[in-house]
Design a protein around this motif. Structure first.
Motif, PDB file in Angstrom:
ATOM      1  N   MET A  88       0.922  -1.108  -0.134  1.00 22.42           N
ATOM      2  CA  MET A  88      -0.041   0.009   0.170  1.00 22.42           C
ATOM      3  C   MET A  88       0.902   1.146  -0.088  1.00 22.42           C
ATOM      4  O   MET A  88       1.879   1.411   0.678  1.00 22.42           O
ATOM      5  CB  MET A  88      -0.900  -0.056   1.346  1.00 22.42           C
ATOM      6  CG  MET A  88      -1.756   1.088   1.363  1.00 22.42           C
ATOM      7  SD  MET A  88      -2.687   1.095   2.784  1.00 22.42           S
ATOM      8  CE  MET A  88      -3.939   2.424   2.571  1.00 22.42           C
ATOM      9  N   LEU A  89       0.456   2.330  -0.828  1.00 22.66           N
ATOM     10  CA  LEU A  89       1.161   3.377  -0.914  1.00 22.66           C
ATOM     11  C   LEU A  89       0.914   4.320   0.376  1.00 22.66           C
ATOM     12  O   LEU A  89      -0.185   4.757   0.517  1.00 22.66           O
ATOM     13  CB  LEU A  89       0.848   4.148  -2.188  1.00 22.66           C
ATOM     14  CG  LEU A  89       1.945   5.448  -2.423  1.00 22.66           C
ATOM     15  CD1 LEU A  89       3.176   5.039  -2.765  1.00 22.66           C
ATOM     16  CD2 LEU A  89       1.076   5.890  -3.891  1.00 22.66           C
ATOM     17  N   ARG A  90       1.758   4.987   0.949  1.00 26.35           N
ATOM     18  CA  ARG A  90       1.552   5.722   2.097  1.00 26.35           C
ATOM     19  C   ARG A  90       1.917   7.156   1.598  1.00 26.35           C
ATOM     20  O   ARG A  90       2.859   7.235   0.716  1.00 26.35           O
ATOM     21  CB  ARG A  90       2.300   5.290   3.367  1.00 26.35           C
ATOM     22  CG  ARG A  90       2.222   3.831   3.849  1.00 26.35           C
ATOM     23  CD  ARG A  90       0.882   3.495   4.446  1.00 26.35           C
ATOM     24  NE  ARG A  90       0.962   4.240   5.590  1.00 26.35           N
ATOM     25  CZ  ARG A  90       0.177   4.171   6.620  1.00 26.35           C
ATOM     26  NH1 ARG A  90      -0.841   3.434   6.458  1.00 26.35           N
ATOM     27  NH2 ARG A  90       0.180   4.731   7.564  1.00 26.35           N
ATOM     28  N   ASN A  91       1.544   8.004   2.407  1.00 27.44           N
ATOM     29  CA  ASN A  91       1.915   9.718   2.061  1.00 27.44           C
ATOM     30  C   ASN A  91       2.050  10.397   3.230  1.00 27.44           C
ATOM     31  O   ASN A  91       1.191  10.159   4.204  1.00 27.44           O
ATOM     32  CB  ASN A  91       1.213  10.019   0.938  1.00 27.44           C
ATOM     33  CG  ASN A  91      -0.216  10.336   1.504  1.00 27.44           C
ATOM     34  OD1 ASN A  91      -0.599  11.281   2.010  1.00 27.44           O
ATOM     35  ND2 ASN A  91      -1.249   9.532   1.028  1.00 27.44           N
ATOM     36  N   ARG A  92       2.545  11.671   3.275  1.00 28.15           N
ATOM     37  CA  ARG A  92       2.566  12.762   4.127  1.00 28.15           C
ATOM     38  C   ARG A  92       2.091  13.989   3.442  1.00 28.15           C
ATOM     39  O   ARG A  92       2.188  15.165   3.943  1.00 28.15           O
ATOM     40  CB  ARG A  92       4.148  12.928   4.547  1.00 28.15           C
ATOM     41  CG  ARG A  92       4.778  11.756   5.363  1.00 28.15           C
ATOM     42  CD  ARG A  92       6.126  12.175   5.595  1.00 28.15           C
ATOM     43  NE  ARG A  92       6.535  13.442   6.042  1.00 28.15           N
ATOM     44  CZ  ARG A  92       7.608  14.326   5.733  1.00 28.15           C
ATOM     45  NH1 ARG A  92       8.287  13.806   4.844  1.00 28.15           N
ATOM     46  NH2 ARG A  92       7.670  15.690   6.027  1.00 28.15           N
ATOM     47  N   PHE A 141       5.953  10.146  -0.803  1.00 32.81           N
ATOM     48  CA  PHE A 141       5.069   8.870  -0.639  1.00 32.81           C
ATOM     49  C   PHE A 141       6.236   7.950  -0.576  1.00 32.81           C
ATOM     50  O   PHE A 141       7.323   8.053  -0.881  1.00 32.81           O
ATOM     51  CB  PHE A 141       4.618   8.732  -2.365  1.00 32.81           C
ATOM     52  CG  PHE A 141       3.525   9.753  -2.754  1.00 32.81           C
ATOM     53  CD1 PHE A 141       2.316   9.580  -2.340  1.00 32.81           C
ATOM     54  CD2 PHE A 141       3.823  10.905  -3.481  1.00 32.81           C
ATOM     55  CE1 PHE A 141       1.354  10.614  -2.908  1.00 32.81           C
ATOM     56  CE2 PHE A 141       2.888  11.621  -3.628  1.00 32.81           C
ATOM     57  CZ  PHE A 141       1.830  11.669  -3.523  1.00 32.81           C
ATOM     58  N   TRP A 142       5.582   6.853  -0.095  1.00 30.96           N
ATOM     59  CA  TRP A 142       6.631   5.465   0.247  1.00 30.96           C
ATOM     60  C   TRP A 142       5.697   4.382   0.147  1.00 30.96           C
ATOM     61  O   TRP A 142       4.361   4.472   0.562  1.00 30.96           O
ATOM     62  CB  TRP A 142       7.517   5.488   1.566  1.00 30.96           C
ATOM     63  CG  TRP A 142       6.612   5.771   2.770  1.00 30.96           C
ATOM     64  CD1 TRP A 142       6.463   4.779   3.529  1.00 30.96           C
ATOM     65  CD2 TRP A 142       6.033   6.977   3.298  1.00 30.96           C
ATOM     66  NE1 TRP A 142       5.764   5.002   4.648  1.00 30.96           N
ATOM     67  CE2 TRP A 142       5.554   6.458   4.609  1.00 30.96           C
ATOM     68  CE3 TRP A 142       6.002   8.225   2.777  1.00 30.96           C
ATOM     69  CZ2 TRP A 142       4.864   7.431   5.233  1.00 30.96           C
ATOM     70  CZ3 TRP A 142       5.487   9.120   3.890  1.00 30.96           C
ATOM     71  CH2 TRP A 142       4.729   8.577   5.021  1.00 30.96           C
ATOM     72  N   LEU A 143       6.348   3.231   0.000  1.00 28.19           N
ATOM     73  CA  LEU A 143       5.585   1.588   0.327  1.00 28.19           C
ATOM     74  C   LEU A 143       5.436   1.490   1.716  1.00 28.19           C
ATOM     75  O   LEU A 143       6.319   1.515   2.394  1.00 28.19           O
ATOM     76  CB  LEU A 143       6.234   0.727  -0.426  1.00 28.19           C
ATOM     77  CG  LEU A 143       6.052   0.741  -2.090  1.00 28.19           C
ATOM     78  CD1 LEU A 143       6.780  -0.118  -2.834  1.00 28.19           C
ATOM     79  CD2 LEU A 143       4.492   0.845  -2.464  1.00 28.19           C
ATOM     80  N   GLU A 144       4.323   1.042   2.055  1.00 22.62           N
ATOM     81  CA  GLU A 144       3.961   0.481   3.459  1.00 22.62           C
ATOM     82  C   GLU A 144       5.252  -0.480   3.822  1.00 22.62           C
ATOM     83  O   GLU A 144       5.408  -1.183   2.966  1.00 22.62           O
ATOM     84  CB  GLU A 144       2.769  -0.036   3.664  1.00 22.62           C
ATOM     85  CG  GLU A 144       2.361  -0.446   4.977  1.00 22.62           C
ATOM     86  CD  GLU A 144       0.793  -0.720   5.158  1.00 22.62           C
ATOM     87  OE1 GLU A 144      -0.031  -0.108   5.560  1.00 22.62           O
ATOM     88  OE2 GLU A 144       0.278  -2.038   4.602  1.00 22.62           O
ATOM     89  N   GLY A 145       5.620  -0.598   5.102  1.00 21.44           N
ATOM     90  CA  GLY A 145       6.863  -1.465   5.361  1.00 21.44           C
ATOM     91  C   GLY A 145       8.223  -0.838   5.006  1.00 21.44           C
ATOM     92  O   GLY A 145       9.111  -1.275   5.598  1.00 21.44           O
ATOM     93  N   ASP A 146       8.108   0.201   4.372  1.00 23.99           N
ATOM     94  CA  ASP A 146       9.519   0.863   3.966  1.00 23.99           C
ATOM     95  C   ASP A 146       9.331   2.484   4.715  1.00 23.99           C
ATOM     96  O   ASP A 146      10.099   3.267   4.128  1.00 23.99           O
ATOM     97  CB  ASP A 146       9.623   1.386   2.298  1.00 23.99           C
ATOM     98  CG  ASP A 146       9.743   0.083   1.602  1.00 23.99           C
ATOM     99  OD1 ASP A 146      10.265  -0.879   2.098  1.00 23.99           O
ATOM    100  OD2 ASP A 146       9.722   0.137   0.226  1.00 23.99           O
ATOM    101  N   GLU A 147       8.834   2.469   5.874  1.00 25.76           N
ATOM    102  CA  GLU A 147       8.957   3.571   6.627  1.00 25.76           C
ATOM    103  C   GLU A 147      10.196   4.130   6.801  1.00 25.76           C
ATOM    104  O   GLU A 147      11.150   3.119   6.755  1.00 25.76           O
ATOM    105  CB  GLU A 147       8.324   3.413   7.996  1.00 25.76           C
ATOM    106  CG  GLU A 147       6.651   3.580   7.960  1.00 25.76           C
ATOM    107  CD  GLU A 147       6.018   2.221   7.319  1.00 25.76           C
ATOM    108  OE1 GLU A 147       6.690   1.217   7.317  1.00 25.76           O
ATOM    109  OE2 GLU A 147       4.670   2.429   6.947  1.00 25.76           O
TER     110      GLU A 147
END
Length: 68
Positions: A1-5, A61-67
């Protein structure tokens, strides 16, 4: 999942969803969907957002798990 700020960065730059939408050429609703993670932006849109926030795409943006 794509996460974002996006929401955090938008607040830092004192931009409303409408302000950001107008700068990058999308609707306010699109910004809302991106912030909630319900819509993954195109690479073009991601680049426009990163430029608006004067940062790199992977800071937005980053992929979940790649925090960070």
């Amino acid at each position: 999942m794509l996460r974002n700020r996006v929401k955090e960065l938008r607040a830092r730059f004192s931009l409303t969803q409408t302000d950001l939408a107008n700068r990058i050429g999308v609707t306010r609703q699109t910004i809302g969907l991106i912030e909630k993670g319900d819509y993954a932006p195109s690479i073009t849109l991601a680049i426009k957002m990163a430029k608006t926030f004067d940062t790199a795409i992977d800071e937005v943006f980053w992929l979940e798990g790649d925090e960070e």
